[in-house]
Design a protein around this motif. Structure first.
Motif, mmCIF file in Angstrom:
data_model
loop_
_atom_site.group_PDB
_atom_site.id
_atom_site.type_symbol
_atom_site.label_atom_id
_atom_site.label_comp_id
_atom_site.label_asym_id
_atom_site.label_seq_id
_atom_site.Cartn_x
_atom_site.Cartn_y
_atom_site.Cartn_z
ATOM 1 N N LEU A 96 7.443 1.247 4.909
ATOM 2 C CA LEU A 96 6.709 2.342 4.271
ATOM 3 C C LEU A 96 5.252 1.920 4.093
ATOM 4 N N ASN A 97 4.358 2.904 4.095
ATOM 5 C CA ASN A 97 2.946 2.596 3.875
ATOM 6 C C ASN A 97 2.412 3.352 2.661
ATOM 7 N N ASP A 98 1.160 3.142 2.347
ATOM 8 C CA ASP A 98 0.597 3.734 1.135
ATOM 9 C C ASP A 98 0.446 5.244 1.227
ATOM 10 N N LYS A 99 0.533 5.813 2.440
ATOM 11 C CA LYS A 99 0.400 7.265 2.616
ATOM 12 C C LYS A 99 1.741 7.989 2.446
ATOM 13 N N ASP A 100 2.832 7.288 2.620
ATOM 14 C CA ASP A 100 4.145 7.911 2.445
ATOM 15 C C ASP A 100 4.332 8.312 0.980
ATOM 16 N N PHE A 101 4.864 9.513 0.768
ATOM 17 C CA PHE A 101 5.137 9.931 -0.605
ATOM 18 C C PHE A 101 6.426 9.261 -1.053
ATOM 19 N N LYS A 102 6.335 8.516 -2.177
ATOM 20 C CA LYS A 102 7.455 7.663 -2.578
ATOM 21 C C LYS A 102 7.891 7.962 -4.006
ATOM 22 N N ILE A 103 9.198 8.070 -4.161
ATOM 23 C CA ILE A 103 9.833 8.151 -5.471
ATOM 24 C C ILE A 103 10.617 6.860 -5.667
ATOM 25 N N LEU A 104 10.321 6.160 -6.743
ATOM 26 C CA LEU A 104 10.945 4.864 -7.009
ATOM 27 C C LEU A 104 11.911 4.971 -8.178
ATOM 28 N N MET A 105 13.068 4.367 -8.033
ATOM 29 C CA MET A 105 13.998 4.183 -9.147
ATOM 30 C C MET A 105 13.994 2.708 -9.538
ATOM 31 N N SER A 106 13.605 2.442 -10.796
ATOM 32 C CA SER A 106 13.593 1.079 -11.324
ATOM 33 C C SER A 106 13.998 1.150 -12.793
ATOM 34 N N HIS A 107 15.100 0.545 -13.137
ATOM 35 C CA HIS A 107 15.726 0.741 -14.444
ATOM 36 C C HIS A 107 14.804 0.466 -15.622
ATOM 37 N N ASP A 108 14.084 -0.640 -15.572
ATOM 38 C CA ASP A 108 13.293 -1.111 -16.711
ATOM 39 C C ASP A 108 11.835 -0.690 -16.537
ATOM 40 N N PRO A 109 11.262 0.073 -17.483
ATOM 41 C CA PRO A 109 9.887 0.551 -17.314
ATOM 42 C C PRO A 109 8.833 -0.552 -17.359
ATOM 43 N N SER A 110 9.187 -1.737 -17.849
ATOM 44 C CA SER A 110 8.221 -2.838 -17.814
ATOM 45 C C SER A 110 7.894 -3.217 -16.371
ATOM 46 N N HIS A 111 8.781 -2.908 -15.436
ATOM 47 C CA HIS A 111 8.513 -3.145 -14.017
ATOM 48 C C HIS A 111 7.317 -2.311 -13.570
ATOM 49 N N TRP A 112 7.299 -1.044 -13.972
ATOM 50 C CA TRP A 112 6.169 -0.167 -13.639
ATOM 51 C C TRP A 112 4.882 -0.726 -14.238
ATOM 52 N N ASP A 113 4.959 -1.151 -15.473
ATOM 53 C CA ASP A 113 3.771 -1.627 -16.163
ATOM 54 C C ASP A 113 3.222 -2.908 -15.545
ATOM 55 N N HIS A 114 4.108 -3.795 -15.089
ATOM 56 C CA HIS A 114 3.675 -5.111 -14.623
ATOM 57 C C HIS A 114 3.484 -5.197 -13.111
ATOM 58 N N GLU A 115 4.187 -4.381 -12.333
ATOM 59 C CA GLU A 115 4.102 -4.507 -10.876
ATOM 60 C C GLU A 115 3.795 -3.207 -10.149
ATOM 61 N N VAL A 116 4.426 -2.137 -10.586
ATOM 62 C CA VAL A 116 4.451 -0.923 -9.764
ATOM 63 C C VAL A 116 3.153 -0.133 -9.829
ATOM 64 N N LYS A 117 2.596 0.052 -11.012
ATOM 65 C CA LYS A 117 1.499 1.008 -11.169
ATOM 66 C C LYS A 117 0.241 0.621 -10.388
ATOM 67 N N ASN A 118 0.090 -0.663 -10.093
ATOM 68 C CA ASN A 118 -1.081 -1.111 -9.330
ATOM 69 C C ASN A 118 -0.718 -1.602 -7.932
ATOM 70 N N HIS A 119 0.518 -1.332 -7.510
ATOM 71 C CA HIS A 119 0.964 -1.820 -6.200
ATOM 72 C C HIS A 119 0.197 -1.124 -5.084
ATOM 73 N N GLN A 120 -0.128 -1.891 -4.072
ATOM 74 C CA GLN A 120 -0.955 -1.373 -2.978
ATOM 75 C C GLN A 120 -0.267 -0.277 -2.166
ATOM 76 N N LYS A 121 1.049 -0.198 -2.233
ATOM 77 C CA LYS A 121 1.740 0.832 -1.453
ATOM 78 C C LYS A 121 1.781 2.193 -2.146
ATOM 79 N N ASN A 122 1.282 2.264 -3.365
ATOM 80 C CA ASN A 122 1.130 3.550 -4.045
ATOM 81 C C ASN A 122 2.466 4.275 -4.242
ATOM 82 N N PHE A 123 3.185 3.869 -5.264
ATOM 83 C CA PHE A 123 4.435 4.544 -5.621
ATOM 84 C C PHE A 123 4.091 5.715 -6.543
ATOM 85 N N HIS A 124 4.275 6.921 -6.027
ATOM 86 C CA HIS A 124 3.775 8.111 -6.704
ATOM 87 C C HIS A 124 4.469 8.378 -8.040
#
Length: 410
Positions: free
Chosen positions: A306-334
């Motif tokens: 997948l690349n940063d242009k693909d529209f992505k929905i992520l399932m990740s149980h613990d929201p600290s994952h979003w805060d620490h890794e996901v929200k600034n990830h270069q692949k852009n998890f929408h």
């Protein structure tokens, strides 16, 4: 462990002494006070026995749930009462010291307790008592359907208006009311969403906890674009002492199988493509990744190809994952779907205006929708309950998200 338990018992005894003083100040009937004392002693013995008999090889059971609920319902209000009387004692001692040094021999060192102070304490204690009692009798099954519309400028055209229902944190080992669970399943089906996501914690610990509920959860209708799930931290069976590593591994295998038995496709650090006409989106699922919990999730592996242009929905149980890794990830998890926090199952929430819970002091994102530079996470408040067998203020949730093309209108 022995010292901590002794300290715990001493604290409860001190609380009991203060609570008895408040009751005695307001009620003079001897037999009422005797009955109150015997009942309080019986509850204290039951709770201490419950903590003594906790078996780490078994983990949470209906008995431990009841014990925790009983302790909170009885002792949190009494602690409020004890604090009020403790503050009164500080004042009484201060007044006694002052009286002593002014040599006023006509006064006793400590003034008598004031009845109105005890009445204030009892009134304040009634608030948590009634709230917690409501939580264990009604609140834990007071399901709320929460709907949210989210706008994305780069959403593929065919997915404009696409709806997703999310559930999370089922904790099936805590259930005790089939009628209420069936009602919740009906609510899920009534949403008629295009897709259903389940973001982990199907059990507290053991796969067998879900066995009585498989038929019930199989009633969740499969929508046109599927049912997908990921694992939560409790699904790994790491909160009990196992007789052997092989038994733990077998339990983990059986828990993963449970998701398939209720019709969900379990994504283990992988993704799937959802096609609608000429357009597509990616549904990405990672294993549990928590800042303070198990880190089995591999975001890069899950999003390979997948690349940063693909529209992505992520399932990740613990929201600290979003805060620490996901929200600034270069692949852009929408959009990320999480759960885990339960909103601590206790708080104050006035939709659209105010929400508070102790959870906010642990998690930056703990309930509802959050945004960072056009990337979103939705934290579901949880379907079930754990530890405290109730919910106060933060109700069990079924989430419905509608994806919309374009910019959000202010």
């Amino acid at each position: 462990m022995g010292f901590r338990l002794l300290f715990f018992i001493i604290v409860l005894l001190v609380v009991e002494v203060y609570a008895f003083q408040a009751v005695k100040t307001n009620v003079k009937d001897k037999w009422f006070l005797v009955g109150y004392s015997l009942l309080s002693l019986a509850i204290l013995v039951y709770i201490v026995y419950g903590f003594f008999s906790f078996d780490r090889s078994v983990g949470q059971t209906k008995f431990t749930l009841f014990t925790m609920g009983l302790m909170l319902v009885v002792y949190l209000p009494k602690m409020v009462l004890a604090v009020v009387l403790l503050l009164e004692d500080v004042f009484r001692i201060g007044a006694g010291v002052l009286n002593y040094f002014t040599e006023n021999d006509n006064e006793s060192f400590l003034d008598s307790r004031r009845k109105f102070v005890s009445q204030i304490g009892l009134g304040l204690a009634a608030i948590p008592f009634l709230s917690l009692l409501y939580g264990v009798t009604i609140g834990k099954y007071n399901y709320k359907v929460i709907k949210q519309r989210i706008f994305f400028p780069d959403l593929p055209d065919a997915f404009d208006g696409f709806t997703i229902t999310q559930i999370s944190d089922v904790h099936s080992g805590s259930f005790d009311n089939p009628e209420k669970i069936n009602y919740a399943i009906d609510l899920i089906n009534e949403q008629n969403s295009d897709m259903i996501l389940f973001t982990g914690d199907i059990v507290n610990t053991h796969a067998k906890e879900m066995h009585p509920w498989i038929e019930t959860f199989n009633r969740i209708k499969k929508p046109q674009y599927g049912k997908f799930s990921v694992l939560g931290n409790h699904d790994y069976g790491e909160y009990v002492a196992w007789p052997s590593e092989s038994e733990k591994s077998q339990n983990f295998k059986e828990i993963k199988d449970l998701y398939g038995q209720i019709g969900f496709s379990l994504l283990l650090n992988e993704h799937t493509i959802i096609q609608k006409g000429e357009d597509r989106i990616a549904v990405v699922g990672v294993e549990n990744w928590g800042h303070n919990f198990k880190k089995a999730g591999d975001l890069n592996k899950a999003s390979e190809a997948l690349n940063d242009k693909d529209f992505k929905i992520l399932m990740s149980h613990d929201p600290s994952h979003w805060d620490h890794e996901v929200k600034n990830h270069q692949k852009n998890f929408h959009l990320t779907f999480s759960g885990h926090t339960h909103g601590m199952q206790f708080g104050i929430e006035i939709p659209g205006y105010f929400k508070w819970s102790l959870a906010q002091y642990v998690y930056a994102q703990w309930a509802g929708l959050y945004e960072h530079l056009g990337r979103y996470v939705y934290v579901n408040r949880g379907f079930g309950f754990h530890a405290y067998p109730g919910r106060v203020g933060i109700m069990p949730e079924i989430t419905v998200i509608e994806l919309k093309k374009g910019e959000k209108v202010a």
